[in-house]
Structure formats: C-alpha cells, structure tokens
Design an enzyme around this catalytic site. Structure first.
Site, PDB file in Angstrom:
ATOM      1  N   ASP A 102       0.832  -1.206   0.000  1.00 50.06           N
ATOM      2  CA  ASP A 102       0.000   0.000   0.000  1.00 50.06           C
ATOM      3  C   ASP A 102       0.867   1.257   0.000  1.00 50.06           C
ATOM      4  O   ASP A 102       2.016   1.242   0.436  1.00 50.06           O
ATOM      5  CB  ASP A 102      -0.907   0.030   1.236  1.00 50.06           C
ATOM      6  CG  ASP A 102      -1.860  -1.145   1.282  1.00 50.06           C
ATOM      7  OD1 ASP A 102      -2.241  -1.626   0.207  1.00 50.06           O
ATOM      8  OD2 ASP A 102      -2.216  -1.576   2.392  1.00 50.06           O
ATOM      9  N   TYR A 103       0.266   2.348  -0.443  1.00 48.51           N
ATOM     10  CA  TYR A 103       0.911   3.659  -0.485  1.00 48.51           C
ATOM     11  C   TYR A 103       1.550   4.012   0.859  1.00 48.51           C
ATOM     12  O   TYR A 103       2.680   4.497   0.914  1.00 48.51           O
ATOM     13  CB  TYR A 103      -0.151   4.701  -0.864  1.00 48.51           C
ATOM     14  CG  TYR A 103       0.350   6.124  -0.990  1.00 48.51           C
ATOM     15  CD1 TYR A 103       1.108   6.521  -2.091  1.00 48.51           C
ATOM     16  CD2 TYR A 103       0.025   7.066  -0.026  1.00 48.51           C
ATOM     17  CE1 TYR A 103       1.552   7.833  -2.222  1.00 48.51           C
ATOM     18  CE2 TYR A 103       0.462   8.382  -0.141  1.00 48.51           C
ATOM     19  CZ  TYR A 103       1.230   8.758  -1.243  1.00 48.51           C
ATOM     20  OH  TYR A 103       1.663  10.053  -1.361  1.00 48.51           O
TER      21      TYR A 103
END
Length: 245
Positions: A102-103
C-alpha cells in the site's frame, strides 16, 4: 519456449493484454510471417517483429527494494505520484513489482521483468510467508490476537491462519508493536485484519518475504538478487505448491 505475447511484453513493447491485441491485429511477425493466433510459443532463436521492428529480448533481472511510505507499487501513476520503478530509472529493462505494498506501507518489495517468476511467487497456492511489523492504536487483547492466528472473517472472506507475536506495548501511549506473518495477498489485508479486532494500524512495514530481508538496505535503496536467491525463491514457491496440490 514462451508465449509470444509474453515475449513482447517482456521486451517492453506493451503490456501483456496490449501485446495480445497487437497479435490479433496482425501487427506481429515471427520469422517473417504474420501471426494472429495467441497460443503460439517462440524460442530465443526466433525473430519477432512488432510493426516491422525486431524486438530486443531482455535478460531477466531481479531486485529487492526497500519501499518507502508514500510511494505507489506500480510502474506509473495518473496523478503523478512517485512509483517504485522511479528508483530504477537507470536500468533499461522494463521491470514491474511482484505484488504490491500500500501507499502508506513501507518495506520489502521484489521487482523483475520476468513474468513467469512473478506469477509463480504470486500464485495463491504457493503460500510464501510475508512478515509485517505493525504499530497499532490501542493494545490488542490476547484473545483477539488468537483470532488473527486462527483466521478472521473480513468482507471478502475468512483469512488463512496467521502467525502473530506481540513484540511490545506502551501502556502510556496506548500503542503496541505486533509482528504478523501471512501468505495471502489481499488488498490492505493486514490493516483490515487489525481493524476487525478494533485496532487501527498507525504504521506498517514488510520486513521479510520468504527468507529475504531488508538487511543492509535503507528506505529507497535496492539491490539485485543473486542467482542463488532467485533459485531459492523458485524452489520455495514450488515446494509450497506441491504441499497444497
């Protein structure tokens, strides 16, 4: 022997799907003859042309990156945000991440231009352990950690059993550090697992992928995998696959 669309994609001409379209449109030749069938397999000695230009076959490359937070696990981003392949701009090969982080998640990410290798590692049957360290809001109850160990119901189904260890707890700040090992790769899975037991994840880092670690790397740094490591990863994935077949 490899499928024609895979060879085109690996050479950096287009994605696998776009490569299939190029074949169907009659824009691909093998040894001087137009090919429109998707099932064709070619060998390294075959001459492949796309739009009358011979493609250069790339040698496979394999990297491990310490992905920082705030970076997209992709080869491009329509919002102009930093992507993981930006750290490899000095390489000519068309590499891509194996799976994603994820970011807001940092840690170990494998990148390659070898589609077969990537598919092998990502196949659900192959169950390679990925170890994360999470900082949680609130200190998870022991019984709730046991729920994670057994598998917990999420909106997209019950998770597989996980290995979970409470590393430390700060009673004053009401935070905890928890190590969790999973082999699935669902979207935002670790964060959702902790949310399901009432603990928000404040920070998340992937520290290990199979036997690979971040040893010697700082955030934003990468190194090439050794041929032995690549061989070990293949063997690990295939061994797990055999156990589950």
């Amino acid at each position: 022997m490899e499928r024609l669309q895979k060879v085109i994609a690996r050479a950096g001409i287009a994605s696998r799907r776009k490569s299939e379209e190029l074949i169907k449109e009659g824009k691909v030749k093998v040894n001087g003859k137009v090919v429109t069938e998707l099932g064709l397999k070619v060998s390294p000695s075959d001459r492949v042309e796309v739009n009358e230009v011979q493609i250069e076959k790339e040698e496979p490359v394999y990297f491990v990156l310490y992905k920082p937070r705030g970076v997209i696990s992709s080869v491009s981003d329509d919002k102009g945000r930093k992507v993981v392949t930006d750290y490899f701009s000095h390489y000519k090969e068309r590499i891509f991440p194996v799976g994603r982080l994820d970011y807001d998640t940092s840690g170990l990410l494998i990148l390659t231009n070898d589609g077969e290798f990537a598919n092998l590692l990502m196949h659900p049957k192959n169950e390679i352990d990925k170890v994360y360290v999470a900082k949680t809001k609130g200190i998870p109850l022991r019984e709730n950690l046991r729920k994670l160990q057994r598998g917990i119901q999420l909106e997209d189904g019950k998770t597989a059993p996980a290995k979970v260890k409470l590393l430390s707890a700060d009673n004053k700040k009401q935070t905890a550090i928890v190590e969790i090992a999973i082999h699935e790769g669902r979207n935002r899975q670790v964060r959702r697992m902790f949310e399901a037991i009432g603990n928000e994840v404040l920070k998340l880092k992937r520290e290990r992928y199979g036997f690979l670690t971040l040893s010697g790397l700082k955030a934003g740094e990468a190194r090439e995998l050794t041929p032995h490591e690549v061989k070990q990863l293949r063997a690990l994935a295939m061994d797990q696959s055999k156990k589950n077949s």
